[in-house]
Design a protein around this motif. Structure first.
Motif, PDB file in Angstrom:
ATOM      1  N   ILE A  18      -8.871 -44.790  77.226  1.00  0.00           N
ATOM      2  CA  ILE A  18      -8.800 -45.463  78.518  1.00  0.00           C
ATOM      3  C   ILE A  18      -8.463 -44.429  79.580  1.00  0.00           C
ATOM      4  O   ILE A  18      -7.478 -43.695  79.465  1.00  0.00           O
ATOM      5  N   LEU A  19      -9.275 -44.377  80.610  1.00  0.00           N
ATOM      6  CA  LEU A  19      -9.125 -43.364  81.647  1.00  0.00           C
ATOM      7  C   LEU A  19      -8.099 -43.805  82.691  1.00  0.00           C
ATOM      8  O   LEU A  19      -7.660 -44.959  82.725  1.00  0.00           O
ATOM      9  N   ASP A  20      -7.738 -42.861  83.530  1.00  0.00           N
ATOM     10  CA  ASP A  20      -6.841 -43.173  84.640  1.00  0.00           C
ATOM     11  C   ASP A  20      -7.550 -44.073  85.648  1.00  0.00           C
ATOM     12  O   ASP A  20      -8.785 -44.128  85.725  1.00  0.00           O
ATOM     13  N   ARG A  21      -6.761 -44.746  86.437  1.00  0.00           N
ATOM     14  CA  ARG A  21      -7.300 -45.678  87.428  1.00  0.00           C
ATOM     15  C   ARG A  21      -8.224 -44.961  88.410  1.00  0.00           C
ATOM     16  O   ARG A  21      -9.252 -45.509  88.829  1.00  0.00           O
ATOM     17  N   GLU A  22      -7.879 -43.727  88.789  1.00  0.00           N
ATOM     18  CA  GLU A  22      -8.697 -42.982  89.750  1.00  0.00           C
ATOM     19  C   GLU A  22     -10.099 -42.719  89.206  1.00  0.00           C
ATOM     20  O   GLU A  22     -11.071 -42.682  89.973  1.00  0.00           O
ATOM     21  N   PHE A  89     -17.525 -41.640  79.097  1.00  0.00           N
ATOM     22  CA  PHE A  89     -18.291 -42.868  79.269  1.00  0.00           C
ATOM     23  C   PHE A  89     -18.198 -43.705  77.994  1.00  0.00           C
ATOM     24  O   PHE A  89     -18.202 -43.169  76.888  1.00  0.00           O
ATOM     25  N   THR A  90     -18.131 -45.020  78.164  1.00  0.00           N
ATOM     26  CA  THR A  90     -18.041 -45.912  77.013  1.00  0.00           C
ATOM     27  C   THR A  90     -19.403 -46.046  76.337  1.00  0.00           C
ATOM     28  O   THR A  90     -20.444 -45.846  76.975  1.00  0.00           O
ATOM     29  N   ARG A 149     -27.546 -54.044  68.605  1.00  0.00           N
ATOM     30  CA  ARG A 149     -27.143 -52.751  69.168  1.00  0.00           C
ATOM     31  C   ARG A 149     -26.121 -52.920  70.290  1.00  0.00           C
ATOM     32  O   ARG A 149     -25.242 -52.077  70.468  1.00  0.00           O
ATOM     33  N   GLY A 150     -26.234 -54.010  71.047  1.00  0.00           N
ATOM     34  CA  GLY A 150     -25.283 -54.239  72.122  1.00  0.00           C
ATOM     35  C   GLY A 150     -23.876 -54.500  71.616  1.00  0.00           C
ATOM     36  O   GLY A 150     -22.897 -53.951  72.155  1.00  0.00           O
ATOM     37  N   LEU A 151     -23.730 -55.329  70.590  1.00  0.00           N
ATOM     38  CA  LEU A 151     -22.407 -55.601  70.028  1.00  0.00           C
ATOM     39  C   LEU A 151     -21.823 -54.361  69.358  1.00  0.00           C
ATOM     40  O   LEU A 151     -20.610 -54.131  69.397  1.00  0.00           O
ATOM     41  N   THR A 152     -22.686 -53.558  68.742  1.00  0.00           N
ATOM     42  CA  THR A 152     -22.201 -52.309  68.149  1.00  0.00           C
ATOM     43  C   THR A 152     -21.632 -51.391  69.223  1.00  0.00           C
ATOM     44  O   THR A 152     -20.579 -50.765  69.037  1.00  0.00           O
ATOM     45  N   ALA A 153     -22.309 -51.316  70.358  1.00  0.00           N
ATOM     46  CA  ALA A 153     -21.804 -50.494  71.453  1.00  0.00           C
ATOM     47  C   ALA A 153     -20.515 -51.083  72.021  1.00  0.00           C
ATOM     48  O   ALA A 153     -19.575 -50.344  72.350  1.00  0.00           O
ATOM     49  N   MET A 154     -20.433 -52.401  72.134  1.00  0.00           N
ATOM     50  CA  MET A 154     -19.230 -53.030  72.655  1.00  0.00           C
ATOM     51  C   MET A 154     -18.022 -52.747  71.772  1.00  0.00           C
ATOM     52  O   MET A 154     -16.901 -52.564  72.269  1.00  0.00           O
ATOM     53  N   SER A 155     -18.217 -52.705  70.468  1.00  0.00           N
ATOM     54  CA  SER A 155     -17.087 -52.526  69.552  1.00  0.00           C
ATOM     55  C   SER A 155     -16.432 -51.164  69.699  1.00  0.00           C
ATOM     56  O   SER A 155     -15.293 -50.972  69.257  1.00  0.00           O
ATOM     57  N   GLY A 156     -17.120 -50.200  70.311  1.00  0.00           N
ATOM     58  CA  GLY A 156     -16.547 -48.876  70.494  1.00  0.00           C
ATOM     59  C   GLY A 156     -15.839 -48.688  71.816  1.00  0.00           C
ATOM     60  O   GLY A 156     -15.406 -47.570  72.120  1.00  0.00           O
ATOM     61  N   ASP A 157     -15.701 -49.755  72.605  1.00  0.00           N
ATOM     62  CA  ASP A 157     -15.008 -49.640  73.886  1.00  0.00           C
ATOM     63  C   ASP A 157     -13.520 -49.396  73.642  1.00  0.00           C
ATOM     64  O   ASP A 157     -12.898 -50.082  72.822  1.00  0.00           O
ATOM     65  N   PRO A 158     -12.904 -48.449  74.349  1.00  0.00           N
ATOM     66  CA  PRO A 158     -11.478 -48.165  74.112  1.00  0.00           C
ATOM     67  C   PRO A 158     -10.543 -49.303  74.481  1.00  0.00           C
ATOM     68  O   PRO A 158      -9.377 -49.284  74.074  1.00  0.00           O
ATOM     69  N   ILE A 159     -11.021 -50.308  75.224  1.00  0.00           N
ATOM     70  CA  ILE A 159     -10.162 -51.426  75.575  1.00  0.00           C
ATOM     71  C   ILE A 159      -9.919 -52.343  74.382  1.00  0.00           C
ATOM     72  O   ILE A 159      -8.968 -53.133  74.372  1.00  0.00           O
TER      73      ILE A 159
END
Length: 297
Positions: A18-22, A89-90, A149-159
């Motif tokens: 997760i990146l900084d707010r800026e 980038f996510t 493929r979309g759900l696979t990409a979503m599962s790697g989100d740091p959130i």
């Protein structure tokens, strides 16, 4: 709906941080500028060359843009560069750009930038895993992108933590077979409370990822279009809405068309008046005299 591809990886893609707010503020600013200018007369490499001076130099985005610019000049694509920048980038952002760069042209890059801008703005406003899941899944639904493929990409989100990632990956085998509202309700606190009130065990259920309100809204939208569920969540819980493509501007094309039609009508009226006065000379329509005509193309 797309079926689960057994060749797809069962593990989530490489997860960044997760990146900084800026960083998210500058990402939203960059994607907004790209959305406004992409699809115009300037190629993407020229836009990156120009816009890299407009983002805040104290963030890591200018370095990411430098790498993206080098890759675009080499291959003409943004997706491979963003895939190499997985720490910034996510995977879902990379997936959107990959889909926009396909030859089919169904999902436009201009739309991808608009979606990514709204997502970055939501991250600035202390995004929640539940809100991010509904936003990204609505993107797949509205733009008819691959669920697998979309759900696979979503599962790697740091959130998303490990529980969220495992559940999202499991959805790939259930989407299209089980009602989406039921899938949400079965992993909500509302369902857990109903089981406890009925004296039933909850150890083998879950994981209970969504809150009680999400469960109630999902239960009220069973057997309905999932878009109604997304709309209800946005109204009651303030979840972000997915930007809708703006209709194409046709005024600039309509005016020249009307001018040509008016010229044709004037030519026809002139012929009718000459015929009524018995002064129509049909020899000017002969092949050898067509250069004398002054008709619109």
């Amino acid at each position: 709906m797309p079926r689960l591809n057994p060749k797809q990886p069962t593990q989530p893609p490489e997860r960044g941080q997760i990146l900084d707010r800026e960083e998210y503020i500058e990402q939203a600013h960059l994607f907004e500028l790209l959305h406004e200018q992409a699809g115009g007369q300037f190629p993407i490499q020229d836009l990156l060359e120009q816009l890299r001076h407009e983002v805040l130099a104290t963030t890591r985005l200018p370095m990411a843009m430098e790498y993206m610019l080098t890759e675009v000049r080499h291959s003409g694509l943004l997706g491979p560069a963003m895939r190499q920048l997985a720490h910034y980038f996510t995977p879902f952002q990379t997936y959107l750009i990959d889909q926009s760069e396909l030859d089919t042209g169904r999902f436009m890059m201009n739309t991808a930038f608009q979606i990514m801008r709204a997502e970055a703005e939501y991250r600035v406003e202390t995004a929640t895993p539940a809100g991010m899941f509904f936003y990204q899944f609505e993107v797949l639904c509205r733009n008819r992108l691959s669920y697998d493929r979309g759900l696979t990409a979503m599962s790697g989100d740091p959130i998303f933590d490990d529980r969220w990632s495992r559940w999202i990956l499991g959805l790939r085998a259930q989407i299209g077979l089980v009602d989406f509202a039921d899938l949400v309700f079965l992993v909500s606190e509302d369902y857990r409370k109903k089981l406890s009130a009925a004296g039933k065990p909850t150890e083998d259920k879950g994981p209970f990822l969504f809150g009680e309100k999400e469960g109630r809204i999902a239960l009220a939208n069973r057997r309905k279009d999932p878009l109604y569920l997304f709309s209800a969540l946005q109204r009651h819980l303030g979840y972000p809405a997915v930007p809708k493509p703006e209709p194409a501007e046709t005024t600039q094309e309509l005016i020249p068309q009307m001018a040509r039609r008016i010229e044709r009508l004037e030519a026809r009226i002139q012929l009718m008046e000459e015929e009524r006065r018995a002064s129509l000379d049909i020899t000017k329509f002969y092949e050898q005299n067509k250069h004398r005509l002054n008709l619109p193309e």
